[in-house]
Design a protein around this motif. Structure first.
Motif, PDB file in Angstrom:
ATOM      1  N   ALA A   1       0.846  -1.198   0.000  1.00  0.00           N
ATOM      2  CA  ALA A   1       0.000   0.000   0.000  1.00  0.00           C
ATOM      3  C   ALA A   1       0.876   1.239   0.000  1.00  0.00           C
ATOM      4  CB  ALA A   1      -0.901   0.030   1.231  1.00  0.00           C
ATOM      5  N   SER A   2       0.410   2.284  -0.679  1.00  0.00           N
ATOM      6  CA  SER A   2       1.156   3.540  -0.618  1.00  0.00           C
ATOM      7  C   SER A   2       0.867   4.211   0.722  1.00  0.00           C
ATOM      8  CB  SER A   2       0.744   4.471  -1.762  1.00  0.00           C
ATOM      9  OG  SER A   2      -0.561   4.977  -1.544  1.00  0.00           O
ATOM     10  N   PRO A   3       1.819   4.978   1.241  1.00  0.00           N
ATOM     11  CA  PRO A   3       1.559   5.698   2.491  1.00  0.00           C
ATOM     12  C   PRO A   3       0.333   6.615   2.381  1.00  0.00           C
ATOM     13  CG  PRO A   3       3.898   5.730   1.989  1.00  0.00           C
ATOM     14  CD  PRO A   3       3.206   5.155   0.790  1.00  0.00           C
ATOM     15  N   GLN A   4       0.147   7.234   1.211  1.00  0.00           N
ATOM     16  CA  GLN A   4      -1.009   8.114   1.023  1.00  0.00           C
ATOM     17  C   GLN A   4      -2.312   7.329   1.151  1.00  0.00           C
ATOM     18  OE1 GLN A   4       1.606   7.820  -1.026  1.00  0.00           O
ATOM     19  NE2 GLN A   4       2.456   9.834  -1.428  1.00  0.00           N
ATOM     20  N   ALA A   5      -2.388   6.167   0.513  1.00  0.00           N
ATOM     21  CA  ALA A   5      -3.608   5.356   0.574  1.00  0.00           C
ATOM     22  C   ALA A   5      -3.858   4.862   1.994  1.00  0.00           C
ATOM     23  CB  ALA A   5      -3.511   4.186  -0.389  1.00  0.00           C
ATOM     24  N   ALA A   6      -2.794   4.462   2.689  1.00  0.00           N
ATOM     25  CA  ALA A   6      -2.946   3.987   4.061  1.00  0.00           C
ATOM     26  C   ALA A   6      -3.480   5.091   4.965  1.00  0.00           C
ATOM     27  CB  ALA A   6      -1.612   3.467   4.588  1.00  0.00           C
ATOM     28  N   LEU A   7      -2.927   6.303   4.833  1.00  0.00           N
ATOM     29  CA  LEU A   7      -3.391   7.418   5.673  1.00  0.00           C
ATOM     30  C   LEU A   7      -4.814   7.838   5.317  1.00  0.00           C
ATOM     31  CD1 LEU A   7      -0.120   9.511   5.851  1.00  0.00           C
ATOM     32  CD2 LEU A   7      -1.240   8.301   7.735  1.00  0.00           C
ATOM     33  N   ARG A   8      -5.157   7.841   4.020  1.00  0.00           N
ATOM     34  CA  ARG A   8      -6.539   8.164   3.630  1.00  0.00           C
ATOM     35  C   ARG A   8      -7.509   7.143   4.199  1.00  0.00           C
ATOM     36  NH1 ARG A   8      -4.314   9.602  -1.469  1.00  0.00           N
ATOM     37  NH2 ARG A   8      -4.818   7.525  -2.222  1.00  0.00           N
ATOM     38  N   GLY A   9      -7.118   5.869   4.147  1.00  0.00           N
ATOM     39  CA  GLY A   9      -7.971   4.815   4.697  1.00  0.00           C
ATOM     40  C   GLY A   9      -8.165   4.960   6.195  1.00  0.00           C
ATOM     41  N   MET A  10      -7.088   5.272   6.911  1.00  0.00           N
ATOM     42  CA  MET A  10      -7.199   5.465   8.361  1.00  0.00           C
ATOM     43  C   MET A  10      -8.067   6.669   8.691  1.00  0.00           C
ATOM     44  SD  MET A  10      -3.544   4.470  10.053  1.00  0.00           S
ATOM     45  CE  MET A  10      -2.396   4.964   8.775  1.00  0.00           C
ATOM     46  N   ALA A  11      -7.897   7.750   7.955  1.00  0.00           N
ATOM     47  CA  ALA A  11      -8.711   8.945   8.196  1.00  0.00           C
ATOM     48  C   ALA A  11     -10.181   8.646   7.921  1.00  0.00           C
ATOM     49  CB  ALA A  11      -8.233  10.101   7.324  1.00  0.00           C
TER      50      ALA A  11
ATOM     51  N   MET B   1     -11.682   5.734   8.215  1.00  0.00           N
ATOM     52  CA  MET B   1     -12.197   4.895   9.298  1.00  0.00           C
ATOM     53  C   MET B   1     -12.510   5.719  10.539  1.00  0.00           C
ATOM     54  SD  MET B   1     -10.043   1.317   8.904  1.00  0.00           S
ATOM     55  CE  MET B   1      -9.675   1.358  10.607  1.00  0.00           C
ATOM     56  N   VAL B   2     -11.656   6.683  10.849  1.00  0.00           N
ATOM     57  CA  VAL B   2     -11.899   7.545  12.012  1.00  0.00           C
ATOM     58  C   VAL B   2     -13.216   8.304  11.846  1.00  0.00           C
ATOM     59  CG1 VAL B   2     -11.069   9.621  13.196  1.00  0.00           C
ATOM     60  CG2 VAL B   2      -9.482   7.768  12.674  1.00  0.00           C
ATOM     61  N   CYS B   3     -13.545   8.650  10.601  1.00  0.00           N
ATOM     62  CA  CYS B   3     -14.780   9.383  10.307  1.00  0.00           C
ATOM     63  C   CYS B   3     -15.979   8.449  10.097  1.00  0.00           C
ATOM     64  CB  CYS B   3     -14.590  10.241   9.062  1.00  0.00           C
ATOM     65  SG  CYS B   3     -13.359  11.529   9.277  1.00  0.00           S
ATOM     66  N   GLY B   4     -15.776   7.138  10.255  1.00  0.00           N
ATOM     67  CA  GLY B   4     -16.857   6.188  10.058  1.00  0.00           C
ATOM     68  C   GLY B   4     -17.159   5.926   8.597  1.00  0.00           C
ATOM     69  N   LEU B   5     -16.146   6.087   7.742  1.00  0.00           N
ATOM     70  CA  LEU B   5     -16.318   5.897   6.305  1.00  0.00           C
ATOM     71  C   LEU B   5     -15.371   4.820   5.800  1.00  0.00           C
ATOM     72  CD1 LEU B   5     -16.359   9.662   5.323  1.00  0.00           C
ATOM     73  CD2 LEU B   5     -18.334   8.163   5.544  1.00  0.00           C
ATOM     74  N   GLN B   6     -15.647   4.366   4.572  1.00  0.00           N
ATOM     75  CA  GLN B   6     -14.788   3.391   3.912  1.00  0.00           C
ATOM     76  C   GLN B   6     -14.868   3.621   2.421  1.00  0.00           C
ATOM     77  OE1 GLN B   6     -15.278  -0.623   5.296  1.00  0.00           O
ATOM     78  NE2 GLN B   6     -14.936  -1.450   3.270  1.00  0.00           N
TER      79      GLN B   6
ATOM     80  N   ASP C   1     -15.418   2.336  -1.254  1.00  0.00           N
ATOM     81  CA  ASP C   1     -16.041   1.180  -1.901  1.00  0.00           C
ATOM     82  C   ASP C   1     -15.252   0.790  -3.139  1.00  0.00           C
ATOM     83  OD1 ASP C   1     -16.760   2.990  -3.897  1.00  0.00           O
ATOM     84  OD2 ASP C   1     -18.909   2.845  -3.536  1.00  0.00           O
ATOM     85  N   SER C   2     -15.765  -0.173  -3.906  1.00  0.00           N
ATOM     86  CA  SER C   2     -15.036  -0.668  -5.075  1.00  0.00           C
ATOM     87  C   SER C   2     -14.882   0.377  -6.172  1.00  0.00           C
ATOM     88  CB  SER C   2     -15.734  -1.903  -5.642  1.00  0.00           C
ATOM     89  OG  SER C   2     -17.063  -1.587  -6.023  1.00  0.00           O
ATOM     90  N   ASP C   3     -15.720   1.433  -6.147  1.00  0.00           N
ATOM     91  CA  ASP C   3     -15.624   2.520  -7.121  1.00  0.00           C
ATOM     92  C   ASP C   3     -14.804   3.691  -6.582  1.00  0.00           C
ATOM     93  OD1 ASP C   3     -17.164   1.210  -9.058  1.00  0.00           O
ATOM     94  OD2 ASP C   3     -19.013   1.860  -8.070  1.00  0.00           O
ATOM     95  N   ASN C   4     -14.096   3.467  -5.450  1.00  0.00           N
ATOM     96  CA  ASN C   4     -13.256   4.485  -4.824  1.00  0.00           C
ATOM     97  C   ASN C   4     -14.058   5.685  -4.327  1.00  0.00           C
ATOM     98  OD1 ASN C   4     -10.714   5.075  -3.848  1.00  0.00           O
ATOM     99  ND2 ASN C   4     -10.172   6.325  -5.598  1.00  0.00           N
ATOM    100  N   ARG C   5     -15.305   5.401  -3.911  1.00  0.00           N
ATOM    101  CA  ARG C   5     -16.143   6.437  -3.309  1.00  0.00           C
ATOM    102  C   ARG C   5     -16.217   6.207  -1.807  1.00  0.00           C
ATOM    103  NH1 ARG C   5     -21.442   5.329  -6.694  1.00  0.00           N
ATOM    104  NH2 ARG C   5     -20.835   3.338  -5.844  1.00  0.00           N
ATOM    105  N   LEU C   6     -16.320   7.280  -1.046  1.00  0.00           N
ATOM    106  CA  LEU C   6     -16.469   7.146   0.399  1.00  0.00           C
ATOM    107  C   LEU C   6     -17.924   6.848   0.728  1.00  0.00           C
ATOM    108  CD1 LEU C   6     -14.222  10.035   1.719  1.00  0.00           C
ATOM    109  CD2 LEU C   6     -13.901   7.588   2.101  1.00  0.00           C
ATOM    110  N   VAL C   7     -18.125   5.795   1.506  1.00  0.00           N
ATOM    111  CA  VAL C   7     -19.464   5.404   1.950  1.00  0.00           C
ATOM    112  C   VAL C   7     -19.402   5.110   3.443  1.00  0.00           C
ATOM    113  CG1 VAL C   7     -20.159   4.465  -0.288  1.00  0.00           C
ATOM    114  CG2 VAL C   7     -19.052   2.970   1.371  1.00  0.00           C
TER     115      VAL C   7
END
Length: 63
Positions: free
Chosen positions: A31-41, A43-48, A50-56
């Motif tokens: 994983a790129s550091p950018q993707a890892a940090l975006r994913g963690m951020a 999750m903190v906001c209660g989001l994830q 999806d397969s289309d790279n949209r936050l849900v």
């Protein structure tokens, strides 16, 4: 006839100092550091992402 409105994605840029161990873990997992940090951020906001790279919301991500 009016032109269709373009949807612009806004983003905020943040410079974050991370330890070398974080970079090593990202490299080991592929994983790129950018993707890892975006994913963690997200999750903190209660989001994830999806397969289309949209936050849900986390509870909707499995649907």
């Amino acid at each position: 006839m009016s032109k269709p409105k373009q949807q612009l994605m806004t983003s905020n840029v943040l410079l974050v100092e991370v330890p070398p161990q974080f970079i090593a873990l990202c490299e080991a997992s592929g994983a790129s550091p950018q993707a890892a940090l975006r994913g963690m951020a997200a999750m903190v906001c209660g989001l994830q992402y999806d397969s289309d790279n949209r936050l849900v919301p986390l509870e909707d991500a499995a649907a």
